[in-house]
Write an enzyme that holds these catalytic residues in place. Structure first.
Site, PDB file in Angstrom:
ATOM      1  N   LYS A 106     -32.339  42.291  -2.985  1.00  0.00           N
ATOM      2  CA  LYS A 106     -31.609  40.872  -3.016  1.00  0.00           C
ATOM      3  C   LYS A 106     -31.149  40.574  -1.703  1.00  0.00           C
ATOM      4  CE  LYS A 106     -29.770  41.016  -7.608  1.00  0.00           C
ATOM      5  NZ  LYS A 106     -30.078  42.322  -8.021  1.00  0.00           N
ATOM      6  N   GLU A 128     -22.244  34.187  -7.447  1.00  0.00           N
ATOM      7  CA  GLU A 128     -21.911  35.335  -8.730  1.00  0.00           C
ATOM      8  C   GLU A 128     -22.368  36.403  -8.325  1.00  0.00           C
ATOM      9  OE1 GLU A 128     -24.753  33.639  -8.492  1.00  0.00           O
ATOM     10  OE2 GLU A 128     -26.006  35.111  -9.009  1.00  0.00           O
ATOM     11  N   SER A 395     -37.202  48.408  -6.769  1.00  0.00           N
ATOM     12  CA  SER A 395     -36.217  47.145  -6.648  1.00  0.00           C
ATOM     13  C   SER A 395     -34.979  47.541  -5.852  1.00  0.00           C
ATOM     14  CB  SER A 395     -36.054  46.182  -7.903  1.00  0.00           C
ATOM     15  OG  SER A 395     -35.377  46.948  -8.685  1.00  0.00           O
TER      16      SER A 395
HETATM   17  C1  LIG Z   1     -30.512  42.642  -9.483  1.00  0.00           C
HETATM   18  C2  LIG Z   1     -31.272  43.612  -9.794  1.00  0.00           C
HETATM   19  C3  LIG Z   1     -32.221  43.553 -10.522  1.00  0.00           C
HETATM   20  C4  LIG Z   1     -32.512  42.237 -11.388  1.00  0.00           C
HETATM   21  O1  LIG Z   1     -32.715  41.137 -10.661  1.00  0.00           O
HETATM   22  P1  LIG Z   1     -34.298  40.315 -10.548  1.00  0.00           P
HETATM   23  O2  LIG Z   1     -33.757  38.958 -10.216  1.00  0.00           O
HETATM   24  O3  LIG Z   1     -34.887  40.363 -11.824  1.00  0.00           O
HETATM   25  O4  LIG Z   1     -34.841  41.124  -9.739  1.00  0.00           O
HETATM   26  C5  LIG Z   1     -33.317  44.488 -10.273  1.00  0.00           C
HETATM   27  N1  LIG Z   1     -33.201  45.651  -9.772  1.00  0.00           N
HETATM   28  C6  LIG Z   1     -32.190  45.802  -8.895  1.00  0.00           C
HETATM   29  C7  LIG Z   1     -31.941  47.081  -7.891  1.00  0.00           C
HETATM   30  C8  LIG Z   1     -31.214  44.715  -8.807  1.00  0.00           C
HETATM   31  O5  LIG Z   1     -30.092  44.967  -7.919  1.00  0.00           O
END
Ligand SMILES: *Cc1c(COP(=O)(O)O)cnc(C)c1O
Length: 420
Positions: A106, A128, A395
């Site tokens: 993010k 948000e 992620s």
């Molecule tokens: C917010 C988040 C997601 C989902 O958001 P995307 O916009 O689909 O990437 C996935 N993995 C993590 C670790 C997140 O914080």
């Protein structure tokens, strides 16, 4: 058994991936800008400012420098050898976005948009957040730039994520609870849009995924493209080849599209997005938009949405708050129609198993969102021979989810984490 893509007339090579979205923000039939008139002006102003920034080498230079020194890029590409041997099929690699500052991908987008806000002369930021990851990334970036920061968060999410609320406050953000509706992410986005309309002169809205009205889906994607660009360079350097398959979890779709984008024209690389299968695929029990969703409009964007027969947005459920949203980013719907990105889903239980497995085999705690991608990847790896390579976009890290995982696993005697 791998899926290969032929160069048929409809294949992805027939067009330029940089040509979408078009100047109306459309990804084929998806995307666009379906907003009340009061939002047209701020969106137009943002579209112009972003187009202008893209032409300015100074903007790119400053962003690159911040991504390196503040966020911690480039992130590692890691071969999970013990895990791969345990599963006994394809080799599994992880793109380590979990190592970034504030714990997930993010921050790439939060930094990009903060620099854009600075260019636009805006000194107040709103955002948000659902689970809190985007709120924390935004609060951190605002502290760094000296911006005033207001985060909208559903009251129910604030209760579930009390520690994250405190982390945002430590970075100087004001967290405003939203009591409307189901008191979760969708209501928080509505409140943020309302604030934006009222305070647009000095305020920029940092939206947290590849969603919403134009220019957000394409712009957020662009700020995450670095993930895939690094991954490609690292594979060519470390392995002398590209992976056979790339897998990412999909909430709104920002980490996935950032990971995939640089590979869209590499038709031998299979791309798979994994949605949240929740408790089951019954209505209201999951957040897999391609399992029971329909074309509709939500929060400015035309895309696949989980809704009932009257067009009311369904309740969604996932063990991971970050995947728990009724709409998917429009670019994913577009590439799914073209057969370029495949979609699968993983349920709560499989995600928890994957969470435990990566933790015990590699000493890496993944976010519960990420664990959905991992669950599918583990299944796939077992089906593929050892000379195949799967790469999962890791992620985010799972520290934030340890308490929730313990609760679901029935662990007792945890310290009380509620700070209210
Ligand atoms: C917010 C988040 C997601 C989902 O958001 P995307 O916009 O689909 O990437 C996935 N993995 C993590 C670790 C997140 O914080």
């Amino acid at each position: 058994m791998t899926t290969r893509f032929s160069n048929s007339a409809t294949s992805t090579t027939a067009f330029d991936r940089f040509s979408i979205p078009d100047d109306q923000g459309r990804f084929g039939p998806y995307g666009g800008s379906y907003v009340p008139e009061t939002l047209c002006h701020p969106l137009r102003e943002l579209t112009e400012a972003y187009a202008d920034a893209q032409k300015d080498p100074q903007f790119e230079k400053e962003l690159k420098s911040m991504l390196k020194s503040f966020a911690g890029r480039p992130t590692a590409l890691y071969y999970a050898e013990r895990l791969s041997k345990q599963i006994g099929g394809a080799r599994i690699f992880l793109k380590r976005e979990d190592l970034l500052h504030t714990g997930a991908h993010k921050i790439n987008n939060a930094l990009g948009q903060a620099l854009l806000a600075k260019r636009m002369g805006k000194k107040r930021i709103i955002a948000e957040t659902g689970a809190g990851q985007h709120g924390i990334a935004t609060a951190s970036v605002c502290a760094r730039f000296g911006f005033e920061c207001v985060i909208y968060m559903g009251a129910e999410d604030m209760r579930r994520q009390a520690l994250n609320v405190f982390r945002m406050k430590l970075s100087g953000a004001e967290v405003r609870g939203v009591e409307a509706g189901s008191k979760t992410l969708k209501e928080a986005i509505n409140e943020a849009m309302r604030d934006w309309v009222t305070n647009v002169r000095n305020t920029h809205y940092i939206l947290g995924s590849a969603l919403g009205a134009h220019p957000y889906p394409g712009m957020v994607r662009d700020f995450h493209r670095i993930i895939g660009e690094e991954t490609k360079k690292q594979f060519l350097k470390q392995e002398g080849r590209l992976p056979d398959e790339m897998i990412a979890c999909v909430g709104g779709g920002s980490n996935a599209i950032g990971f995939f984008f640089d590979f869209l024209e590499d038709l031998d690389v299979r791309l798979v997005g994994v949605e949240a299968g929740g408790r089951s695929l019954d209505e209201g029990e999951h957040a897999a938009r391609f399992e029971g969703g329909k074309l509709g409009i939500l929060q400015g964007c035309k895309t696949w949405i989980l809704q009932n027969k009257d067009g009311q947005i369904n309740q969604t459920h996932s063990v991971s708050a970050g995947l728990d949203y009724a709409a998917i980013g429009p670019e994913h719907a577009f590439y799914r129609d073209r057969g370029r990105i495949d979609f699968a889903n993983a349920g709560d239980a499989d995600a928890l198993e994957a969470f435990k497995m990566l933790s015990s085999e590699e000493g890496i705690l993944p976010a519960l969102e990420t664990a959905h991608g991992l669950a599918y990847a583990f299944k796939r790896a077992a089906e593929l021979p050892q000379d195949h390579i799967i790469c999962v976009n890791l992620s985010g890290r799972g520290d934030k989810d340890a308490v929730e995982a313990a609760r679901v696993m029935g662990v007792r005697d945890l310290p009380d984490m509620s700070l209210s």
